[in-house]
Design a protein around this motif. Structure first.
Motif, PDB file in Angstrom:
ATOM      1  N   GLY A 191       0.813  -1.213   0.000  1.00 25.17           N
ATOM      2  CA  GLY A 191       0.000   0.000   0.000  1.00 25.17           C
ATOM      3  C   GLY A 191       0.843   1.258   0.000  1.00 25.17           C
ATOM      4  O   GLY A 191       0.559   2.218  -0.732  1.00 25.17           O
ATOM      5  N   LEU A 192       1.909   1.286   0.788  1.00 24.05           N
ATOM      6  CA  LEU A 192       2.794   2.453   0.832  1.00 24.05           C
ATOM      7  C   LEU A 192       3.523   2.626  -0.496  1.00 24.05           C
ATOM      8  O   LEU A 192       3.734   3.763  -0.958  1.00 24.05           O
ATOM      9  N   ALA A 196       1.085   4.088  -2.865  1.00 20.98           N
ATOM     10  CA  ALA A 196       0.835   5.485  -2.516  1.00 20.98           C
ATOM     11  C   ALA A 196       1.927   6.378  -3.083  1.00 20.98           C
ATOM     12  O   ALA A 196       1.666   7.490  -3.559  1.00 20.98           O
ATOM     13  N   GLY A 227       1.499   6.159  -7.106  1.00 26.72           N
ATOM     14  CA  GLY A 227       0.316   6.854  -7.603  1.00 26.72           C
ATOM     15  C   GLY A 227      -0.225   6.291  -8.911  1.00 26.72           C
ATOM     16  O   GLY A 227      -0.430   7.067  -9.861  1.00 26.72           O
ATOM     17  N   SER A 238      -4.005   8.231  -9.665  1.00 19.62           N
ATOM     18  CA  SER A 238      -4.085   8.735  -8.291  1.00 19.62           C
ATOM     19  C   SER A 238      -2.919   9.651  -7.938  1.00 19.62           C
ATOM     20  O   SER A 238      -2.924  10.265  -6.865  1.00 19.62           O
ATOM     21  N   ILE A 273      -0.539  13.847  -1.331  1.00 18.12           N
ATOM     22  CA  ILE A 273       0.203  12.706  -0.792  1.00 18.12           C
ATOM     23  C   ILE A 273      -0.472  12.137   0.452  1.00 18.12           C
ATOM     24  O   ILE A 273      -0.484  10.927   0.666  1.00 18.12           O
ATOM     25  N   ARG A 302      -3.241   9.879  -0.603  1.00 13.13           N
ATOM     26  CA  ARG A 302      -2.722   8.613  -1.132  1.00 13.13           C
ATOM     27  C   ARG A 302      -2.209   7.717  -0.013  1.00 13.13           C
ATOM     28  O   ARG A 302      -2.355   6.490  -0.067  1.00 13.13           O
ATOM     29  N   LEU A 303      -1.613   8.319   1.012  1.00 10.39           N
ATOM     30  CA  LEU A 303      -1.077   7.519   2.129  1.00 10.39           C
ATOM     31  C   LEU A 303      -2.184   6.887   2.963  1.00 10.39           C
ATOM     32  O   LEU A 303      -1.942   5.919   3.686  1.00 10.39           O
ATOM     33  N   TYR A 349      -5.418   6.303   1.427  1.00 11.28           N
ATOM     34  CA  TYR A 349      -6.212   5.519   0.485  1.00 11.28           C
ATOM     35  C   TYR A 349      -5.559   4.177   0.135  1.00 11.28           C
ATOM     36  O   TYR A 349      -6.168   3.114   0.311  1.00 11.28           O
ATOM     37  N   TRP A 350      -4.323   4.228  -0.354  1.00  8.47           N
ATOM     38  CA  TRP A 350      -3.720   2.987  -0.861  1.00  8.47           C
ATOM     39  C   TRP A 350      -3.457   1.945   0.229  1.00  8.47           C
ATOM     40  O   TRP A 350      -3.840   0.785   0.071  1.00  8.47           O
TER      41      TRP A 350
END
Length: 242
Positions: free
Chosen positions: A18-19, A22, A25, A29, A34, A37-38, A40-41
Protein backbone atom coordinates in the motif's frame (compact mmCIF):
# COMPACT_ATOMS: atom_id res chain seq x y z
CA UNK A 1 -5.26 -22.48 8.67
CA UNK A 2 -2.63 -19.73 8.84
CA UNK A 3 -1.03 -19.07 12.23
CA UNK A 4 -0.56 -15.70 13.89
CA UNK A 5 2.93 -15.22 12.51
CA UNK A 6 1.76 -15.85 8.95
CA UNK A 7 -1.14 -13.41 9.33
CA UNK A 8 1.21 -10.77 10.72
CA UNK A 9 3.53 -11.36 7.75
CA UNK A 10 0.59 -10.88 5.40
CA UNK A 11 -0.41 -7.60 7.06
CA UNK A 12 3.15 -6.27 6.83
CA UNK A 13 3.30 -7.32 3.17
CA UNK A 14 0.00 -5.60 2.35
CA UNK A 15 0.91 -2.43 4.25
CA UNK A 16 4.24 -2.25 2.41
CA UNK A 17 2.45 -2.75 -0.93
CA UNK A 18 0.00 0.00 0.00
CA UNK A 19 2.79 2.45 0.83
CA UNK A 20 4.57 1.58 -2.41
CA UNK A 21 1.42 2.26 -4.45
CA UNK A 22 0.84 5.48 -2.52
CA UNK A 23 4.27 6.68 -3.58
CA UNK A 24 3.82 5.41 -7.14
CA UNK A 25 0.32 6.85 -7.60
CA UNK A 26 -0.99 4.41 -10.27
CA UNK A 27 -4.30 4.67 -12.19
CA UNK A 28 -4.26 8.46 -12.08
CA UNK A 29 -4.09 8.74 -8.29
CA UNK A 30 -0.77 10.59 -8.54
CA UNK A 31 -2.78 13.83 -8.90
CA UNK A 32 -4.23 13.43 -5.38
CA UNK A 33 -2.44 14.96 -2.37
CA UNK A 34 0.20 12.71 -0.79
CA UNK A 35 -1.73 12.51 2.50
CA UNK A 36 -4.82 11.23 0.68
CA UNK A 37 -2.72 8.61 -1.13
CA UNK A 38 -1.08 7.52 2.13
CA UNK A 39 -4.52 6.87 3.61
CA UNK A 40 -6.21 5.52 0.49
CA UNK A 41 -3.72 2.99 -0.86
CA UNK A 42 -2.67 1.24 2.41
CA UNK A 43 -6.35 1.25 3.42
CA UNK A 44 -7.64 -0.47 0.28
CA UNK A 45 -4.69 -2.86 0.01
CA UNK A 46 -4.88 -3.99 3.64
CA UNK A 47 -8.69 -4.12 3.55
CA UNK A 48 -8.71 -5.95 0.25
CA UNK A 49 -5.95 -8.23 1.49
CA UNK A 50 -8.01 -9.22 4.51
CA UNK A 51 -10.83 -10.14 2.14
CA UNK A 52 -8.37 -12.08 -0.02
CA UNK A 53 -6.90 -14.00 2.93
CA UNK A 54 -10.39 -14.92 4.10
CA UNK A 55 -11.34 -16.14 0.61
CA UNK A 56 -8.07 -18.07 0.31
CA UNK A 57 -8.42 -19.73 3.72
CA UNK A 58 -12.07 -20.68 3.17
CA UNK A 59 -11.91 -21.78 -0.45
CA UNK A 60 -8.43 -21.54 -1.91
CA UNK A 61 -6.93 -24.27 0.25
CA UNK A 62 -9.20 -26.82 -1.43
CA UNK A 63 -6.93 -26.64 -4.48
CA UNK A 64 -3.79 -28.77 -4.29
CA UNK A 65 -2.36 -27.01 -7.35
CA UNK A 66 -0.91 -23.65 -6.20
CA UNK A 67 -1.62 -22.02 -9.57
CA UNK A 68 -5.32 -22.95 -9.45
CA UNK A 69 -5.47 -21.75 -5.85
CA UNK A 70 -3.93 -18.39 -6.82
CA UNK A 71 -6.34 -17.90 -9.75
CA UNK A 72 -9.38 -18.90 -7.67
CA UNK A 73 -8.53 -16.58 -4.78
CA UNK A 74 -7.70 -13.65 -7.07
CA UNK A 75 -10.97 -13.97 -9.02
CA UNK A 76 -13.21 -14.75 -6.04
CA UNK A 77 -12.01 -11.81 -3.95
CA UNK A 78 -12.37 -9.23 -6.76
CA UNK A 79 -16.12 -8.42 -6.45
CA UNK A 80 -15.97 -7.71 -2.70
CA UNK A 81 -12.75 -5.73 -3.04
CA UNK A 82 -14.34 -3.70 -5.87
CA UNK A 83 -17.10 -2.58 -3.50
CA UNK A 84 -14.52 -1.57 -0.90
CA UNK A 85 -12.43 0.32 -3.46
CA UNK A 86 -15.49 2.03 -4.95
CA UNK A 87 -16.46 3.56 -1.59
CA UNK A 88 -12.84 4.44 -0.76
CA UNK A 89 -12.38 6.05 -4.18
CA UNK A 90 -15.55 8.09 -3.70
CA UNK A 91 -14.11 9.44 -0.46
CA UNK A 92 -10.64 10.09 -1.87
CA UNK A 93 -11.35 11.22 -5.43
CA UNK A 94 -15.06 11.98 -5.57
CA UNK A 95 -17.89 10.28 -7.52
CA UNK A 96 -16.88 8.36 -10.66
CA UNK A 97 -18.72 7.61 -13.88
CA UNK A 98 -20.55 4.29 -14.21
CA UNK A 99 -18.44 3.22 -17.16
CA UNK A 100 -15.32 3.68 -15.00
CA UNK A 101 -16.54 0.74 -12.91
CA UNK A 102 -15.36 -1.72 -15.56
CA UNK A 103 -11.89 -0.20 -15.43
CA UNK A 104 -12.06 -0.51 -11.66
CA UNK A 105 -12.80 -4.25 -11.85
CA UNK A 106 -9.75 -4.82 -14.02
CA UNK A 107 -7.50 -2.68 -11.83
CA UNK A 108 -8.65 -4.44 -8.67
CA UNK A 109 -8.09 -7.86 -10.23
CA UNK A 110 -4.55 -6.99 -11.36
CA UNK A 111 -3.53 -5.71 -7.92
CA UNK A 112 -5.30 -8.60 -6.13
CA UNK A 113 -3.54 -11.14 -8.32
CA UNK A 114 -0.19 -9.50 -7.62
CA UNK A 115 -0.64 -9.39 -3.84
CA UNK A 116 -2.02 -12.95 -3.63
CA UNK A 117 0.74 -14.18 -5.92
CA UNK A 118 3.45 -12.80 -3.64
CA UNK A 119 1.65 -14.28 -0.62
CA UNK A 120 1.52 -17.65 -2.38
CA UNK A 121 5.25 -17.55 -3.13
CA UNK A 122 6.07 -16.79 0.52
CA UNK A 123 4.05 -19.73 1.82
CA UNK A 124 6.09 -22.76 2.79
CA UNK A 125 5.07 -26.02 1.11
CA UNK A 126 3.79 -28.72 3.46
CA UNK A 127 6.63 -30.92 4.62
CA UNK A 128 6.48 -34.63 3.93
CA UNK A 129 6.22 -36.62 7.14
CA UNK A 130 9.27 -38.67 7.95
CA UNK A 131 8.79 -42.42 7.52
CA UNK A 132 7.84 -44.19 10.70
CA UNK A 133 10.76 -46.04 12.26
CA UNK A 134 10.64 -49.75 11.59
CA UNK A 135 12.16 -52.27 13.93
CA UNK A 136 15.07 -53.94 12.18
CA UNK A 137 15.34 -57.71 12.50
CA UNK A 138 17.96 -60.13 11.26
CA UNK A 139 18.31 -60.88 7.56
CA UNK A 140 20.98 -63.51 8.22
CA UNK A 141 18.99 -66.31 6.57
CA UNK A 142 18.76 -64.40 3.31
CA UNK A 143 22.39 -63.29 3.42
CA UNK A 144 23.53 -66.90 3.51
CA UNK A 145 22.50 -67.08 -0.15
CA UNK A 146 25.08 -64.43 -1.09
CA UNK A 147 28.77 -64.78 -1.80
CA UNK A 148 31.31 -63.83 0.84
CA UNK A 149 31.91 -60.47 -0.89
CA UNK A 150 28.26 -59.37 -0.70
CA UNK A 151 27.26 -61.11 2.52
CA UNK A 152 28.25 -58.17 4.72
CA UNK A 153 27.40 -55.41 2.21
CA UNK A 154 24.54 -52.97 2.62
CA UNK A 155 21.39 -54.48 1.15
CA UNK A 156 19.57 -52.10 -1.22
CA UNK A 157 17.02 -54.13 -3.19
CA UNK A 158 16.09 -57.56 -4.49
CA UNK A 159 14.85 -57.98 -8.05
CA UNK A 160 13.28 -61.13 -9.48
CA UNK A 161 14.59 -62.31 -12.87
CA UNK A 162 12.85 -65.47 -14.08
CA UNK A 163 14.01 -68.21 -11.66
CA UNK A 164 16.79 -66.08 -10.22
CA UNK A 165 17.17 -63.11 -7.92
CA UNK A 166 19.35 -60.11 -8.61
CA UNK A 167 20.46 -58.81 -5.23
CA UNK A 168 21.56 -55.16 -5.27
CA UNK A 169 24.04 -54.03 -2.62
CA UNK A 170 26.38 -51.07 -2.18
CA UNK A 171 29.17 -53.33 -3.48
CA UNK A 172 27.34 -54.17 -6.67
CA UNK A 173 24.74 -56.75 -7.66
CA UNK A 174 24.78 -60.53 -7.58
CA UNK A 175 22.60 -63.13 -9.25
CA UNK A 176 21.48 -66.00 -6.99
CA UNK A 177 19.27 -68.99 -7.63
CA UNK A 178 16.14 -68.61 -5.49
CA UNK A 179 12.44 -67.88 -5.69
CA UNK A 180 11.22 -64.35 -5.02
CA UNK A 181 8.58 -65.72 -2.62
CA UNK A 182 11.33 -67.37 -0.53
CA UNK A 183 13.31 -64.13 -0.44
CA UNK A 184 10.24 -62.21 0.76
CA UNK A 185 9.68 -64.77 3.52
CA UNK A 186 13.28 -64.47 4.69
CA UNK A 187 13.11 -60.66 4.58
CA UNK A 188 9.70 -60.44 6.27
CA UNK A 189 11.14 -59.07 9.52
CA UNK A 190 13.53 -56.63 7.84
CA UNK A 191 12.73 -52.95 7.37
CA UNK A 192 11.69 -52.80 3.73
CA UNK A 193 8.83 -52.89 1.23
CA UNK A 194 7.69 -55.02 -1.64
CA UNK A 195 7.05 -52.28 -4.19
CA UNK A 196 6.33 -54.41 -7.25
CA UNK A 197 5.55 -58.02 -8.05
CA UNK A 198 9.26 -58.50 -8.78
CA UNK A 199 10.92 -55.92 -6.51
CA UNK A 200 11.69 -55.55 -2.80
CA UNK A 201 13.55 -52.48 -1.45
CA UNK A 202 15.26 -51.86 1.89
CA UNK A 203 13.68 -48.97 3.81
CA UNK A 204 16.97 -47.23 4.59
CA UNK A 205 17.95 -47.31 0.89
CA UNK A 206 14.90 -45.33 -0.29
CA UNK A 207 15.72 -41.75 -1.28
CA UNK A 208 12.45 -40.72 -2.91
CA UNK A 209 9.22 -41.73 -4.61
CA UNK A 210 7.59 -40.06 -7.60
CA UNK A 211 4.60 -40.73 -9.85
CA UNK A 212 4.52 -40.25 -13.60
CA UNK A 213 1.34 -40.73 -15.57
CA UNK A 214 -0.10 -43.08 -12.98
CA UNK A 215 3.09 -45.10 -12.58
CA UNK A 216 5.39 -44.98 -9.60
CA UNK A 217 9.16 -44.96 -9.46
CA UNK A 218 11.39 -45.52 -6.46
CA UNK A 219 14.74 -43.79 -6.19
CA UNK A 220 17.23 -45.91 -4.28
CA UNK A 221 20.76 -45.49 -2.99
CA UNK A 222 23.50 -45.83 -5.56
CA UNK A 223 21.40 -44.34 -8.36
CA UNK A 224 19.21 -47.43 -8.62
CA UNK A 225 15.52 -47.07 -9.56
CA UNK A 226 12.69 -49.55 -9.08
CA UNK A 227 9.08 -49.55 -10.32
CA UNK A 228 6.22 -49.04 -7.86
CA UNK A 229 2.91 -50.68 -8.72
CA UNK A 230 -0.45 -49.42 -7.46
CA UNK A 231 -1.01 -52.79 -5.82
CA UNK A 232 2.07 -52.44 -3.61
CA UNK A 233 2.06 -48.65 -3.09
CA UNK A 234 0.00 -48.79 0.12
CA UNK A 235 2.97 -49.63 2.33
CA UNK A 236 5.00 -46.69 1.07
CA UNK A 237 2.02 -44.37 1.46
CA UNK A 238 1.39 -45.53 5.02
CA UNK A 239 5.05 -44.84 5.82
CA UNK A 240 4.68 -41.26 4.61
CA UNK A 241 6.64 -41.39 1.38
CA UNK A 242 3.84 -39.74 -0.63
Amino acid sequence: MSDGRTLLRDLVLMAAAGLFLAALGPFGSITAPILVRLIYWPGVIVGGGVIGVAVDELGGRRFANPWLRWIFSSVAMTPAVCVLVAFASMWAFGPSRVRDFFDLVWQVFVISAGVMGVRQLLEKPPSRPAPDPVEVQSDAAFRQRLSARHRTARLIAVEAEDHYLRVHTDLGSELVSARFADALAELAGVAGFQVHRSWWAAADAIEGVRWRRGRGELKLAGGLTAPVSRTHAAGLKAAGWF
